[in-house]
Design a protein around this motif. Structure first.
Motif, PDB file in Angstrom:
ATOM      1  N   GLU A   1       0.845  -1.193   0.000  1.00  0.00           N
ATOM      2  CA  GLU A   1       0.000   0.000   0.000  1.00  0.00           C
ATOM      3  C   GLU A   1       0.884   1.249   0.000  1.00  0.00           C
ATOM      4  O   GLU A   1       2.032   1.202   0.443  1.00  0.00           O
ATOM      5  CB  GLU A   1      -0.901  -0.002   1.241  1.00  0.00           C
ATOM      6  CG  GLU A   1      -1.900  -1.139   1.279  1.00  0.00           C
ATOM      7  CD  GLU A   1      -2.910  -1.053   0.142  1.00  0.00           C
ATOM      8  OE1 GLU A   1      -3.353   0.074  -0.173  1.00  0.00           O
ATOM      9  OE2 GLU A   1      -3.235  -2.101  -0.446  1.00  0.00           O
ATOM     10  N   PRO A   2       0.334   2.381  -0.463  1.00  0.00           N
ATOM     11  CA  PRO A   2       1.124   3.621  -0.537  1.00  0.00           C
ATOM     12  C   PRO A   2       1.746   4.056   0.790  1.00  0.00           C
ATOM     13  O   PRO A   2       2.867   4.568   0.802  1.00  0.00           O
ATOM     14  CB  PRO A   2       0.102   4.661  -1.024  1.00  0.00           C
ATOM     15  CG  PRO A   2      -0.877   3.862  -1.817  1.00  0.00           C
ATOM     16  CD  PRO A   2      -0.983   2.540  -1.099  1.00  0.00           C
ATOM     17  N   ASP A   3       1.052   3.857   1.912  1.00  0.00           N
ATOM     18  CA  ASP A   3       1.632   4.270   3.193  1.00  0.00           C
ATOM     19  C   ASP A   3       2.866   3.440   3.552  1.00  0.00           C
ATOM     20  O   ASP A   3       3.813   3.925   4.145  1.00  0.00           O
ATOM     21  CB  ASP A   3       0.598   4.248   4.322  1.00  0.00           C
ATOM     22  CG  ASP A   3       0.017   2.861   4.582  1.00  0.00           C
ATOM     23  OD1 ASP A   3       0.006   2.031   3.650  1.00  0.00           O
ATOM     24  OD2 ASP A   3      -0.436   2.628   5.721  1.00  0.00           O
ATOM     25  N   ARG A   4       2.876   2.165   3.160  1.00  0.00           N
ATOM     26  CA  ARG A   4       4.043   1.310   3.400  1.00  0.00           C
ATOM     27  C   ARG A   4       5.196   1.731   2.497  1.00  0.00           C
ATOM     28  O   ARG A   4       6.347   1.733   2.913  1.00  0.00           O
ATOM     29  CB  ARG A   4       3.682  -0.149   3.153  1.00  0.00           C
ATOM     30  CG  ARG A   4       4.760  -1.118   3.651  1.00  0.00           C
ATOM     31  CD  ARG A   4       4.446  -2.517   3.211  1.00  0.00           C
ATOM     32  NE  ARG A   4       4.046  -3.535   4.111  1.00  0.00           N
ATOM     33  CZ  ARG A   4       4.322  -3.689   5.385  1.00  0.00           C
ATOM     34  NH1 ARG A   4       4.964  -2.773   6.031  1.00  0.00           N
ATOM     35  NH2 ARG A   4       3.930  -4.735   6.063  1.00  0.00           N
TER      36      ARG A   4
END
Length: 197
Positions: free
Chosen positions: A144-147
């Motif tokens: 995911e983008p946050d990771r």
């Protein structure tokens, strides 16, 4: 550019380069504009013709550098996360090592000059955002983008720490390879490796 404009530009560049060397060697506060002018081989007034204050000269040294996005996007040619990470880490370490005088100035002077600390924070944020974009564009990313953003922060922080704060660019390659493996595994394995154990 006319001949006189070129000469002014060249003299300005000589002043900036001389100030950068002297600020790195002796510190901002211990370096007078008279000494900069003397070592640059220019009249003292020419320093103030180009820079209203000594602080403006310091800011020019920090601000007039290639931005991280210009440098890092040019190396992100690999298709996999691992290849992109290797290119990004090597390029960041090389750029930071090559720009030793400027990084010494930023690291030392950020404590007493909020403008320098602010510029350093901007460059760090830009480098992080660029690395996140480079990683997100790899073919094998499933995170995911946050990771991906967290991975970029880790990478930029580690390379900066080794090269700038610890001055260990030459001995950091093994640690960087371990970090690259860890980050690549976390971005290419659904849920990250920790959740599969």
């Amino acid at each position: 550019m006319t001949a006189s404009a070129h000469a002014r530009h060249t003299k300005r560049q000589v002043i900036v380069e001389t100030a950068e060397r002297l600020f790195a060697e002796h510190g901002y506060d211990a370096t007078s504009t008279a000494r900069i002018a003397h070592e640059a081989g220019v009249p003292s007034g020419l320093v103030f013709y180009h820079f209203a204050t000594k602080l403006d000269l310091l800011l020019a040294i920090v601000q007039e550098r290639p931005t991280p996005s210009e440098v890092l996007r040019s190396v992100a040619q690999g298709r996999s996360v691992r290849l992109r990470l290797r290119a990004v880490v090597a390029t960041m370490a090389e750029e930071l090592e090559h720009d030793r005088a400027a990084r010494t100035i930023v690291f030392r002077e950020a404590q007493g000059h909020p403008e320098i600390a602010e510029r350093a924070a901007e460059l760090f944020a830009e480098a992080t955002e660029t690395v996140a974009d480079v990683l997100a564009g790899a073919d094998d990313v499933v995170a995911e983008p946050d990771r991906v953003q967290a991975a970029a922060e880790l990478v930029v922080s580690r390379v900066f720490l080794d090269t700038v704060a610890l001055g260990q660019a030459d001995t950091a390659a093994e640690r960087h390879e371990a970090m690259i493996d860890l980050v690549a595994d976390s971005l290419t394995t659904p849920g990250g490796r920790a959740q599969q154990d």
